[in-house]
Every structure is written in C-alpha cells, then in structure tokens.
Design a protein around this motif. Sequence first.
Motif, PDB file in Angstrom:
ATOM      1  N   TYR A  27       0.813  -1.160  -0.093  1.00  0.00           N
ATOM      2  CA  TYR A  27       0.040  -0.127   0.096  1.00  0.00           C
ATOM      3  C   TYR A  27       0.954   1.362  -0.015  1.00  0.00           C
ATOM      4  O   TYR A  27       0.970   2.172  -0.592  1.00  0.00           O
ATOM      5  CB  TYR A  27      -0.948   0.095   1.213  1.00  0.00           C
ATOM      6  CG  TYR A  27      -2.211   0.945   1.290  1.00  0.00           C
ATOM      7  CD1 TYR A  27      -3.569   0.260   1.014  1.00  0.00           C
ATOM      8  CD2 TYR A  27      -2.076   2.172   0.987  1.00  0.00           C
ATOM      9  CE1 TYR A  27      -4.573   1.040   1.024  1.00  0.00           C
ATOM     10  CE2 TYR A  27      -3.354   2.878   0.936  1.00  0.00           C
ATOM     11  CZ  TYR A  27      -4.561   2.435   0.985  1.00  0.00           C
ATOM     12  OH  TYR A  27      -5.723   3.134   0.888  1.00  0.00           O
ATOM     13  N   LEU A  28       1.971   1.368   0.677  1.00  0.00           N
ATOM     14  CA  LEU A  28       2.948   2.426   0.842  1.00  0.00           C
ATOM     15  C   LEU A  28       3.459   2.716  -0.542  1.00  0.00           C
ATOM     16  O   LEU A  28       3.915   3.680  -0.865  1.00  0.00           O
ATOM     17  CB  LEU A  28       3.926   2.136   2.042  1.00  0.00           C
ATOM     18  CG  LEU A  28       3.463   2.304   3.390  1.00  0.00           C
ATOM     19  CD1 LEU A  28       4.810   2.206   4.286  1.00  0.00           C
ATOM     20  CD2 LEU A  28       2.936   3.679   3.703  1.00  0.00           C
ATOM     21  N   THR A  29       3.675   1.410  -1.086  1.00  0.00           N
ATOM     22  CA  THR A  29       4.808   1.795  -2.349  1.00  0.00           C
ATOM     23  C   THR A  29       5.940   2.098  -2.212  1.00  0.00           C
ATOM     24  O   THR A  29       6.158   3.297  -2.522  1.00  0.00           O
ATOM     25  CB  THR A  29       4.057   2.280  -3.434  1.00  0.00           C
ATOM     26  OG1 THR A  29       2.470   1.886  -3.539  1.00  0.00           O
ATOM     27  CG2 THR A  29       4.633   2.114  -4.903  1.00  0.00           C
ATOM     28  N   PRO A  30       7.193   1.519  -1.577  1.00  0.00           N
ATOM     29  CA  PRO A  30       8.172   2.049  -1.260  1.00  0.00           C
ATOM     30  C   PRO A  30       9.015   2.825  -2.350  1.00  0.00           C
ATOM     31  O   PRO A  30       9.690   3.738  -2.074  1.00  0.00           O
ATOM     32  CB  PRO A  30       9.099   0.834  -0.938  1.00  0.00           C
ATOM     33  CG  PRO A  30       8.079  -0.032  -0.226  1.00  0.00           C
ATOM     34  CD  PRO A  30       6.891  -0.054  -1.153  1.00  0.00           C
ATOM     35  N   VAL A 168      19.985   1.636  -4.831  1.00  0.00           N
ATOM     36  CA  VAL A 168      21.003   1.775  -3.763  1.00  0.00           C
ATOM     37  C   VAL A 168      22.499   1.294  -4.082  1.00  0.00           C
ATOM     38  O   VAL A 168      23.480   2.293  -3.717  1.00  0.00           O
ATOM     39  CB  VAL A 168      20.564   1.206  -2.366  1.00  0.00           C
ATOM     40  CG1 VAL A 168      21.369   1.748  -1.324  1.00  0.00           C
ATOM     41  CG2 VAL A 168      19.116   1.929  -1.986  1.00  0.00           C
ATOM     42  N   ALA A 169      22.369   0.113  -4.442  1.00  0.00           N
ATOM     43  CA  ALA A 169      23.906  -0.449  -4.810  1.00  0.00           C
ATOM     44  C   ALA A 169      24.536   0.471  -5.876  1.00  0.00           C
ATOM     45  O   ALA A 169      25.830   0.633  -5.711  1.00  0.00           O
ATOM     46  CB  ALA A 169      23.672  -1.821  -5.269  1.00  0.00           C
ATOM     47  N   LEU A 170      23.823   0.895  -7.114  1.00  0.00           N
ATOM     48  CA  LEU A 170      24.495   1.455  -8.052  1.00  0.00           C
ATOM     49  C   LEU A 170      24.749   2.976  -7.549  1.00  0.00           C
ATOM     50  O   LEU A 170      25.734   3.378  -7.905  1.00  0.00           O
ATOM     51  CB  LEU A 170      23.458   1.373  -9.384  1.00  0.00           C
ATOM     52  CG  LEU A 170      23.424  -0.031 -10.029  1.00  0.00           C
ATOM     53  CD1 LEU A 170      22.207   0.148 -10.988  1.00  0.00           C
ATOM     54  CD2 LEU A 170      24.452  -0.316 -10.951  1.00  0.00           C
ATOM     55  N   SER A 171      23.862   3.433  -6.841  1.00  0.00           N
ATOM     56  CA  SER A 171      24.223   4.784  -6.139  1.00  0.00           C
ATOM     57  C   SER A 171      25.607   4.634  -5.398  1.00  0.00           C
ATOM     58  O   SER A 171      26.226   5.569  -5.588  1.00  0.00           O
ATOM     59  CB  SER A 171      22.859   5.207  -5.501  1.00  0.00           C
ATOM     60  OG  SER A 171      21.917   5.431  -6.082  1.00  0.00           O
ATOM     61  N   ILE A 172      25.313   3.801  -4.482  1.00  0.00           N
ATOM     62  CA  ILE A 172      26.878   3.643  -3.705  1.00  0.00           C
ATOM     63  C   ILE A 172      27.981   3.645  -4.577  1.00  0.00           C
ATOM     64  O   ILE A 172      29.087   4.029  -4.453  1.00  0.00           O
ATOM     65  CB  ILE A 172      26.724   2.471  -2.905  1.00  0.00           C
ATOM     66  CG1 ILE A 172      25.371   2.801  -1.569  1.00  0.00           C
ATOM     67  CG2 ILE A 172      28.103   2.224  -2.170  1.00  0.00           C
ATOM     68  CD1 ILE A 172      25.434   1.535  -0.966  1.00  0.00           C
ATOM     69  N   LEU A 237       5.427  -2.043  12.430  1.00  0.00           N
ATOM     70  CA  LEU A 237       6.351  -2.653  11.304  1.00  0.00           C
ATOM     71  C   LEU A 237       6.375  -1.990   9.918  1.00  0.00           C
ATOM     72  O   LEU A 237       7.502  -1.744   9.178  1.00  0.00           O
ATOM     73  CB  LEU A 237       6.413  -4.092  11.389  1.00  0.00           C
ATOM     74  CG  LEU A 237       6.916  -4.937  12.658  1.00  0.00           C
ATOM     75  CD1 LEU A 237       6.513  -6.390  12.372  1.00  0.00           C
ATOM     76  CD2 LEU A 237       8.588  -4.539  12.425  1.00  0.00           C
ATOM     77  N   VAL A 238       5.122  -1.851   9.523  1.00  0.00           N
ATOM     78  CA  VAL A 238       5.023  -0.911   8.205  1.00  0.00           C
ATOM     79  C   VAL A 238       5.386   0.264   8.055  1.00  0.00           C
ATOM     80  O   VAL A 238       6.382   0.714   7.302  1.00  0.00           O
ATOM     81  CB  VAL A 238       3.716  -1.358   7.791  1.00  0.00           C
ATOM     82  CG1 VAL A 238       3.384  -0.203   6.567  1.00  0.00           C
ATOM     83  CG2 VAL A 238       3.127  -2.728   7.725  1.00  0.00           C
ATOM     84  N   ALA A 239       5.271   1.087   9.345  1.00  0.00           N
ATOM     85  CA  ALA A 239       5.911   2.420   9.319  1.00  0.00           C
ATOM     86  C   ALA A 239       7.205   2.524   9.386  1.00  0.00           C
ATOM     87  O   ALA A 239       8.113   3.283   8.816  1.00  0.00           O
ATOM     88  CB  ALA A 239       5.008   3.141  10.568  1.00  0.00           C
ATOM     89  N   LEU A 240       7.997   1.626  10.179  1.00  0.00           N
ATOM     90  CA  LEU A 240       9.477   1.367  10.620  1.00  0.00           C
ATOM     91  C   LEU A 240      10.095   1.151   9.233  1.00  0.00           C
ATOM     92  O   LEU A 240      11.053   1.683   8.763  1.00  0.00           O
ATOM     93  CB  LEU A 240       9.611   0.717  11.690  1.00  0.00           C
ATOM     94  CG  LEU A 240       9.385   1.134  13.206  1.00  0.00           C
ATOM     95  CD1 LEU A 240       9.514   0.344  14.039  1.00  0.00           C
ATOM     96  CD2 LEU A 240      10.580   2.324  13.395  1.00  0.00           C
ATOM     97  N   ILE A 245      13.276   2.333   4.550  1.00  0.00           N
ATOM     98  CA  ILE A 245      13.494   2.410   3.152  1.00  0.00           C
ATOM     99  C   ILE A 245      13.506   3.850   2.552  1.00  0.00           C
ATOM    100  O   ILE A 245      14.539   4.334   1.772  1.00  0.00           O
ATOM    101  CB  ILE A 245      12.346   1.847   2.205  1.00  0.00           C
ATOM    102  CG1 ILE A 245      12.623   0.236   2.709  1.00  0.00           C
ATOM    103  CG2 ILE A 245      12.539   1.865   0.918  1.00  0.00           C
ATOM    104  CD1 ILE A 245      11.577  -0.734   2.293  1.00  0.00           C
ATOM    105  N   PHE A 246      12.666   4.793   2.953  1.00  0.00           N
ATOM    106  CA  PHE A 246      12.413   6.223   2.459  1.00  0.00           C
ATOM    107  C   PHE A 246      13.862   6.619   3.039  1.00  0.00           C
ATOM    108  O   PHE A 246      14.343   7.594   1.807  1.00  0.00           O
ATOM    109  CB  PHE A 246      11.549   6.911   2.919  1.00  0.00           C
ATOM    110  CG  PHE A 246      10.036   6.168   2.427  1.00  0.00           C
ATOM    111  CD1 PHE A 246       9.827   5.420   1.449  1.00  0.00           C
ATOM    112  CD2 PHE A 246       8.872   6.219   3.363  1.00  0.00           C
ATOM    113  CE1 PHE A 246       8.765   4.966   0.881  1.00  0.00           C
ATOM    114  CE2 PHE A 246       7.664   5.751   2.942  1.00  0.00           C
ATOM    115  CZ  PHE A 246       7.625   5.175   1.683  1.00  0.00           C
ATOM    116  N   VAL A 247      14.239   6.777   4.090  1.00  0.00           N
ATOM    117  CA  VAL A 247      15.394   7.477   4.637  1.00  0.00           C
ATOM    118  C   VAL A 247      16.651   7.014   3.713  1.00  0.00           C
ATOM    119  O   VAL A 247      17.648   7.935   3.480  1.00  0.00           O
ATOM    120  CB  VAL A 247      15.593   7.427   6.093  1.00  0.00           C
ATOM    121  CG1 VAL A 247      16.969   8.087   6.755  1.00  0.00           C
ATOM    122  CG2 VAL A 247      14.424   8.012   6.885  1.00  0.00           C
ATOM    123  N   VAL A 248      16.784   5.782   3.649  1.00  0.00           N
ATOM    124  CA  VAL A 248      18.148   5.120   3.250  1.00  0.00           C
ATOM    125  C   VAL A 248      18.169   5.625   1.620  1.00  0.00           C
ATOM    126  O   VAL A 248      19.208   6.142   1.107  1.00  0.00           O
ATOM    127  CB  VAL A 248      18.125   3.662   3.358  1.00  0.00           C
ATOM    128  CG1 VAL A 248      19.176   3.181   2.518  1.00  0.00           C
ATOM    129  CG2 VAL A 248      18.377   3.257   4.751  1.00  0.00           C
TER     130      VAL A 248
END
Length: 449
Positions: A27-30, A168-172, A237-240, A245-248
């Motif tokens: 539902y959040l769609t990361p 994320v990996a390609l960004s790093i 858990l969903v919020a955390l 994911i959003f922050v990283v």
Amino acid sequence: MSSSPATSATLTRTLKLPSLVLFGLAYLTPLIVLGIFGVIAQQTGGASASAYLIALVAMLFTASSYGRMAKAYPVAGSAYTYVRRTIDGRVGFLVGWAIMLDYLFLPMVIWLIGGSYLQAQFPAVPMPVWILGFIVITSALNIIGIQIADKANLILMSFQILVIAFFVALSIASVVRTDGAGGLFSSGPFVGDGVGFVGIAGGAAVAAYSFLGFDAVTTLTEETVDPKRTVPRAILLVALIGGGIFVVVAYVTQLVQPGGTFASPDTAAFDIATKIGGNLFGAVFLAALVIAQFTSGLAAQASGSRLLFAMGRDGVLPKRFFGALNSRLHTPVLSILAIAVVGLIAMFMNVATSTSFINFGAFLAFIMVNTSVIVYWAKERRAGRAHNPVLYLVFPVIGILVIAYLLAQLDLHAITLGSIWLLVGVAVLAITTRGFRVQPPELAVDSAE
C-alpha cells in the motif's frame, strides 16, 4: 453472482504478521520515494533524508495510536470503527465519510499514474486502455480472494524491493567511483543548502504523504489470525520498514545528486537511474515504477472495499449492496466493483487534479484516531482500568499536533474540496439520523476473538 446475507457476513481468518506487513508495504509503495524525490529535494534544498526522517518520527506517534485502537477493537473498519466505539456514532460516520476520500479515490489515482507512465512510453495505445487493464486485473485478483492477492503482492513487492536494492547499490558504486569510500558519509542529505528548518519541515509535510496507507492493515483485522496481537505489530513494522527504506534511499540518491536543482524535479529519479545504471537500468526502473503502481492499487482496492463492507454491514451505506459477501468466494465483491467503477473516472482526469484532495480525509482520520485513544484512556481510567499514560495520552497528543500541522500544509484547493465533501457527509448524516437525534446503526460485529 450471489452474496450471503449481510447479517451473517463474516470474513475468513487466514492472514498472519508477514502477510499484513507485506500488504501494508504494498500500500505504501516504497518506490514512491524515488517518484517524488526531485520534488522533496528541491523544496528542502537537498535535505530530503531529513525530510523523510522527520516524517517517519511524526508518523510513528499516529501508528502507535492505531495499534492501541486495533488492540481494543479488532474488527474491520479502521478509523471509522475506532471513533464510533470511543467517541460517538455520528462522529464516527463523519470520519468514515471523510476517509472515504482516501480509500475511494486513491486506487483511481494509482491507476491513473500507472497509466500515465505507460502511455508516455507507448503513445500509440490510448490512456483508457491502460487504465482499464489496471482496473480489470486488480479487481479480478481482489474478487478471487485476499490470499491470491497476497501471493501476487509477494511476487510484485519482491521485484520492487529488488529494483530499490539495485538502485541503492548502483548509487553507492557511483559515489565511490567519484569521491571514494569517504563520500558515502556526508551530512549533506540531512542539512541541504541551508534552507533552514522551515524549508525542511515543508518537505517533511510532502514526504509524509508517502506514509499514507500504513494504517491500511487495520481494515484486514477480521481476516487476521490473533488480531489483537498481530495488527498492532504490523502497523508499527510497516511504518518503521517503510520509513527506513525512504530515509536510506533518499540519502544515497542525494549523495549521487546533491542539492535541489534539477532539469525537471518531476523526473529527477529517472535521470539519476540512467546516470548510475545506463539506459538498460533506466528501462528496468521505469518498469518497476509501473509495477509498483499495480501493487499499490491492489492493496488500496482491497483496503477500500473492506471499509465499504464495514459501513454497509452497519447499514450506514446500503446494506444489501455494500454489506454483502459473495457466498462462494467470501469476499465483498460488490464493494470491490464499486471502487472499480470509481476508478473509471481516471479516464477523464489528470494526475494533478485527482491527487489534490485525497489527503484531506486521511489527515482528518489520523487526528481523530489519536483523539480516540485519549478518550478511550479516560473512559478506561474512570472504569478503574489503567493503561500506560505515555502510549495512551502523551503520544496521541503529539500525534494530533503533528498531523494538524501537516493538514494545514495542504493547499487551499485540497482543503476546500475536502470541506465540501465533509459538508455533504453532514447532510447525509442529518437525513439518516433524523436531524442528529438518533445514532447511526451499530456495528454488526462488536468484537473479534
């Protein structure tokens, strides 16, 4: 297609904690963090990681309140049910009416965005074809049953998470190639270009929209095993997980593209994906965005249909239609189809217009759920039953203040349309309750063991 009588309408308990968390994340769609990255980075001057971190902390207070209410009232209906039980049936009706903006129109917006991506890539195919495709496939999966939708969510979410991991990996790798390993540690994504707290807080208000839906798992309470224990855990858990994911993702993306200046903020993530992974990864990234919209639409329609089912079972909405379950599939087929019909409006709207007012109902519901926890705490205290004042009083008060601030950040157009919708709800309530003199019908199921 026959349906069982509304008086015996009960949903089947099959879902456990992993399934609820998966549903909430769908539902959040990361991947939406990248879809709106450019907008937030521009507003915060490159401090998008801080915006998401502030939004995460803010949402956790309201997530805690949802958990308290889900434990006290483990039935389908979410904010609508909680306010009815703790404050007043008439207030509960208005909350349910307000949040219907989110639940009814969010699937439409999701399908419209997905169709827009596809139509941009394949202009020869008319937009209505893409929208109809989203609606038909999503509705079919939800009608067959939540277990089938759950399995589809697992496959689609796995792909979405895989693309995020590659991003994320390609960004790093891109940062290490450019600035060395030391470039991975920077305060830039948190402090930006000096826009100050006001600018970052404004970005956080936008970033908070990415969290809308963490509460959606409460609408599946009557299909959950041991809901008093499972649902509160799933909400947090969903919020955390979603917030993490959003922050990283915001952090590493901001490392690749510091600051808030882009050729086009709306498509910044596409440009960055191509920059770090070439045209092939850019194409995969686009495919992932479209699939993310489908996954989110699947969860949004399932959740919205459960809200309509709960209100129909009460008799607040027409019971024979919305309060009925299919006798063979045990799913609220007519409620699912009702949301599908609303989705057809997407053929005649654009993304900007359709998204302008759906957040009004969600923020109002968040405020009222926090209020419900306070009222519940006071009632329980008068009855001689003590509850943790931090969880039942302090956290909800903070939640109310934070969400009220976010509500104030909505543009005037959104507030106006939302207020009109709420006034229509007041008129409907006045008619159904004989001028507010009687309570709306009570819930058919008062508890779930």
